[in-house]
Design an enzyme around this catalytic site. Structure first.
Site, PDB file in Angstrom:
ATOM      1  N   VAL A  23       1.296  -1.308   0.063  1.00  0.00           N
ATOM      2  CA  VAL A  23       0.173   0.064   0.134  1.00  0.00           C
ATOM      3  C   VAL A  23       0.748   0.821  -0.274  1.00  0.00           C
ATOM      4  O   VAL A  23       0.888   2.258  -0.933  1.00  0.00           O
ATOM      5  CB  VAL A  23      -0.778  -0.016   1.189  1.00  0.00           C
ATOM      6  CG1 VAL A  23      -1.790   1.305   1.136  1.00  0.00           C
ATOM      7  CG2 VAL A  23      -2.218  -0.829   1.104  1.00  0.00           C
ATOM      8  N   GLU A 162      -4.934  -6.075  -5.425  1.00  0.00           N
ATOM      9  CA  GLU A 162      -3.709  -6.242  -5.493  1.00  0.00           C
ATOM     10  C   GLU A 162      -3.409  -6.563  -6.840  1.00  0.00           C
ATOM     11  O   GLU A 162      -5.181  -7.172  -7.389  1.00  0.00           O
ATOM     12  CB  GLU A 162      -2.736  -7.694  -4.699  1.00  0.00           C
ATOM     13  CG  GLU A 162      -2.597  -7.097  -3.474  1.00  0.00           C
ATOM     14  CD  GLU A 162      -2.807  -8.827  -2.866  1.00  0.00           C
ATOM     15  OE1 GLU A 162      -1.852  -9.388  -2.830  1.00  0.00           O
ATOM     16  OE2 GLU A 162      -3.069  -8.803  -1.034  1.00  0.00           O
ATOM     17  N   GLY A 260     -15.890 -18.840  -7.122  1.00  0.00           N
ATOM     18  CA  GLY A 260     -14.317 -19.539  -6.959  1.00  0.00           C
ATOM     19  C   GLY A 260     -14.277 -20.833  -6.487  1.00  0.00           C
ATOM     20  O   GLY A 260     -14.855 -20.917  -5.143  1.00  0.00           O
ATOM     21  N   CYS A 267      -7.202  -9.081   2.739  1.00  0.00           N
ATOM     22  CA  CYS A 267      -7.901  -8.827   3.332  1.00  0.00           C
ATOM     23  C   CYS A 267      -9.008  -8.703   3.593  1.00  0.00           C
ATOM     24  O   CYS A 267      -9.305  -8.544   4.976  1.00  0.00           O
ATOM     25  CB  CYS A 267      -7.709  -7.422   1.910  1.00  0.00           C
ATOM     26  SG  CYS A 267      -6.668  -6.415   1.696  1.00  0.00           S
TER      27      CYS A 267
HETATM   28  C1  UGA Z   1      -9.642  -6.318  -2.224  1.00  0.00           C
HETATM   29  C2  UGA Z   1     -10.637  -5.137  -1.912  1.00  0.00           C
HETATM   30  O1  UGA Z   1     -10.836  -5.492  -3.401  1.00  0.00           O
HETATM   31  C3  UGA Z   1      -9.783  -3.976  -2.418  1.00  0.00           C
HETATM   32  O2  UGA Z   1     -10.655  -2.559  -3.352  1.00  0.00           O
HETATM   33  C4  UGA Z   1      -9.138  -3.569  -1.133  1.00  0.00           C
HETATM   34  O3  UGA Z   1      -8.741  -2.413  -1.204  1.00  0.00           O
HETATM   35  C5  UGA Z   1      -8.191  -4.422  -0.041  1.00  0.00           C
HETATM   36  O4  UGA Z   1      -8.837  -5.977  -0.603  1.00  0.00           O
HETATM   37  C6  UGA Z   1      -8.070  -3.543   0.096  1.00  0.00           C
HETATM   38  O5  UGA Z   1      -8.746  -3.940   1.486  1.00  0.00           O
HETATM   39  O6  UGA Z   1      -6.737  -3.915   0.677  1.00  0.00           O
HETATM   40  P1  UGA Z   1      -7.441  -8.184  -2.657  1.00  0.00           P
HETATM   41  O7  UGA Z   1      -7.365  -8.701  -1.520  1.00  0.00           O
HETATM   42  O8  UGA Z   1      -6.238  -7.231  -3.231  1.00  0.00           O
HETATM   43  O9  UGA Z   1      -8.086  -6.525  -2.762  1.00  0.00           O
HETATM   44  O10 UGA Z   1      -8.667  -9.242  -3.553  1.00  0.00           O
HETATM   45  P2  UGA Z   1      -9.817  -8.809  -4.844  1.00  0.00           P
HETATM   46  O11 UGA Z   1      -9.462  -8.599  -6.213  1.00  0.00           O
HETATM   47  O12 UGA Z   1     -10.830  -8.213  -3.586  1.00  0.00           O
HETATM   48  O13 UGA Z   1      -9.996  -9.892  -4.321  1.00  0.00           O
HETATM   49  C7  UGA Z   1     -10.125 -10.673  -3.429  1.00  0.00           C
HETATM   50  C8  UGA Z   1     -10.708 -12.589  -2.852  1.00  0.00           C
HETATM   51  O14 UGA Z   1     -12.118 -12.649  -4.055  1.00  0.00           O
HETATM   52  C9  UGA Z   1      -9.705 -13.010  -3.885  1.00  0.00           C
HETATM   53  O15 UGA Z   1      -9.487 -14.170  -3.218  1.00  0.00           O
HETATM   54  C10 UGA Z   1     -10.482 -13.223  -5.188  1.00  0.00           C
HETATM   55  O16 UGA Z   1     -10.016 -14.561  -6.010  1.00  0.00           O
HETATM   56  C11 UGA Z   1     -11.756 -13.600  -5.085  1.00  0.00           C
HETATM   57  N1  UGA Z   1     -12.842 -13.410  -6.196  1.00  0.00           N
HETATM   58  C12 UGA Z   1     -12.970 -11.613  -6.761  1.00  0.00           C
HETATM   59  C13 UGA Z   1     -14.002 -14.133  -6.740  1.00  0.00           C
HETATM   60  O17 UGA Z   1     -13.869 -15.155  -5.889  1.00  0.00           O
HETATM   61  N2  UGA Z   1     -14.610 -13.586  -7.257  1.00  0.00           N
HETATM   62  C14 UGA Z   1     -14.546 -12.243  -7.562  1.00  0.00           C
HETATM   63  O18 UGA Z   1     -15.282 -12.483  -8.969  1.00  0.00           O
HETATM   64  C15 UGA Z   1     -13.780 -11.524  -7.312  1.00  0.00           C
END
Ligand code: UGA
Length: 447
Positions: A23, A162, A260, A267
């Site tokens: 971050v 990320e 998934g 996070c």
């Molecule tokens: C998440 C949030 O999306 C960010 O907005 C936030 O700033 C960040 O946390 C944080 O608090 O710092 P991140 O942890 O990088 O970001 O990951 P995401 O892209 O949100 O994915 C989170 C989880 O959801 C992963 O395991 C991903 O595989 C899963 N996911 C996401 C799904 O299973 N399906 C989807 O359609 C989207």
């Protein structure tokens, strides 16, 4: 060079970013890109030295490039000395870890220790900005820890995902800044004026809550989608078609509707746990969120049962190939990765897990990390796709299948087309796909 980079203004705003993790480094480099002069500090002298040499440990698309350009322009530098670095800063951003404590709450010790350390050295009128994800009330605690009446505190939560952090910073849906001190939120908001984005200014508690609410909402949404995958299998419906239909409603939207292996990362698990904890401690039992986190664990057990079902009665010693270890594509982050948890549960049942992840080369306990996706398949009876890396879409399934003992494919990201898998002789199982077996939820042996 972009419009923000063409000239270096010596009178630009001076910012100190404390914490050069994912971050802090992204925020520091991007704030420099917006025209500010930034020093980014870290308590790890080694990390600072690496950054000064131009070495980044973080896998983050576009970050090395922007860091290099900002350093070259003299807008970004690194230091291990917080006290010296805050001395002339107009703004000090706290980008420090807030790990989960044993009781599930967020551990604020890093944030408050640094606030106590820098307090006496801030210039008058400086604004200390909390970017870390922190529970309601932290702004007040930080102000107390600073011990100063002539400085202000604001909360400016980050919404960086990320893998897309630089893009998210430079093209945000909104910038949220909250403070209980007059003028502070507006001053922090003005740092982002080059972005021409939607600025939301609030009180401190609301800004702190927006961050938790956003992540909690997305986690609940994903648990809903993953549960709907179960409904689809039971009903013979297809989750992608269903979510295309649902997501076309402008009130819902199509993003974050892909099933998934369960949600993970650094996070969602930590922030949902912290929000549950804070709510409960303040007298509100957030049962909806509790169910969503409970379901996430149950969902992962279901995913394991899909894999076990392909192995029949011969689980002990069975080799399972796993494509992907990171919690999602675009990162090497293994924190709370569903892939790791699923591998752990398979290993516990006696399986041998051979894995390949394009971003993970180091040792991972309990898993044999291989150097190619074909190598991971050697001797395997089942191939599991756990992370949605694009390179797996075009992977040579024929080559993978040839080194396998049997050809079962459990696609936890619905990445491949079932017909493509079938064309290479694989028995295919996805998540909530029309062809997936209904009975497998209770560990039945698939064909
Ligand atoms: C998440 C949030 O999306 C960010 O907005 C936030 O700033 C960040 O946390 C944080 O608090 O710092 P991140 O942890 O990088 O970001 O990951 P995401 O892209 O949100 O994915 C989170 C989880 O959801 C992963 O395991 C991903 O595989 C899963 N996911 C996401 C799904 O299973 N399906 C989807 O359609 C989207």
């Amino acid at each position: 060079m972009t419009q923000h980079e063409t000239h270096h203004d010596p009178t630009s705003i001076r910012i100190c970013v404390i914490g050069a993790g994912y971050v802090g480094l992204t925020a520091g480099a991007c704030l420099a890109h917006l025209g500010h002069t930034v020093v980014c500090t870290d308590q790890s002298v080694l990390r600072v030295q690496e950054l000064q040499r131009g070495t980044l440990r973080i896998v983050e698309d576009g970050l090395p490039d922007i860091v290099e350009r900002m350093v070259a322009l003299g807008r970004l530098r690194f230091s291990a000395d917080n006290v010296e670095s805050v001395g002339d800063a107009d703004f000090v951003f706290l980008c420090l870890p807030t790990p989960q404590s044993e009781d599930g709450s967020a551990d604020l010790s890093h944030v408050l220790d640094v606030a106590r350390e820098i307090g006496p050295h801030l210039r008058p009128d400086a604004i200390v900005v909390d970017k870390s994800t922190v529970p309601v009330g932290t702004s007040t605690l930080v102000l107390d820890a600073l011990g100063r009446l002539d400085v202000m505190v604001a909360a400016n939560p980050e919404f960086l995902a990320e893998g897309t952090a630089v893009r998210d910073f430079l093209h945000p849906d909104r910038v949220v800044v909250g403070s209980d001190q007059p003028g502070a939120a507006e001053r922090v908001g003005s740092l982002y004026k080059a972005l021409d984005t939607h600025l939301i200014t609030t009180d401190a508690a609301s800004a702190e809550t927006i961050k938790y609410a956003s992540n909690a909402y997305l986690a609940v949404r994903l648990s809903f989608v993953n549960s709907m995958a179960g409904v689809c299998e039971a009903a013979g419906a297809d989750i992608a078609a269903v979510m295309d239909g649902v997501g076309s409603d402008h009130r819902i939207g199509r993003a974050f509707l892909t099933p998934g292996p369960g949600w993970g990362g650094s996070c969602f698990p930590k922030d949902t746990s912290a929000l549950l904890h804070t709510s409960y401690a303040r007298g509100f039992d957030f049962t909806l969120l509790r169910s969503a986190t409970d379901y996430n664990r149950e969902h992962q057990r279901w995913m394991v049962s899909k894999v076990l079902a392909t192995l029949g009665d011969e689980v002990e010693g069975a080799v399972v190939a796993m494509w992907g270890l990171a919690f999602k594509a675009g990162t090497d982050d293994l924190r709370d990765s569903p892939a790791i948890e699923i591998a752990r549960q398979l290993t516990e049942r006696g399986c041998v897990v051979r894995a390949f992840d394009p971003a993970v080369r180091h040792h991972v306990p309990g898993v044999t990390v291989c150097t190619s996706y074909v190598e991971a398949c050697r001797g395997a009876r089942t191939l599991v796709i756990a992370t949605e890396w694009p390179e797996f879409i075009g992977a040579d399934l024929g080559a993978a299948g040839r080194v396998m003992q049997d050809r079962a494919l459990v696609d936890l990201r619905n990445l491949l087309h079932p017909d493509t898998a079938a064309a290479h002789g694989f028995r295919y199982e996805g998540v909530g796909r029309a062809r997936s077996g209904v009975a497998d939820r209770n560990v039945q042996v698939a064909g």
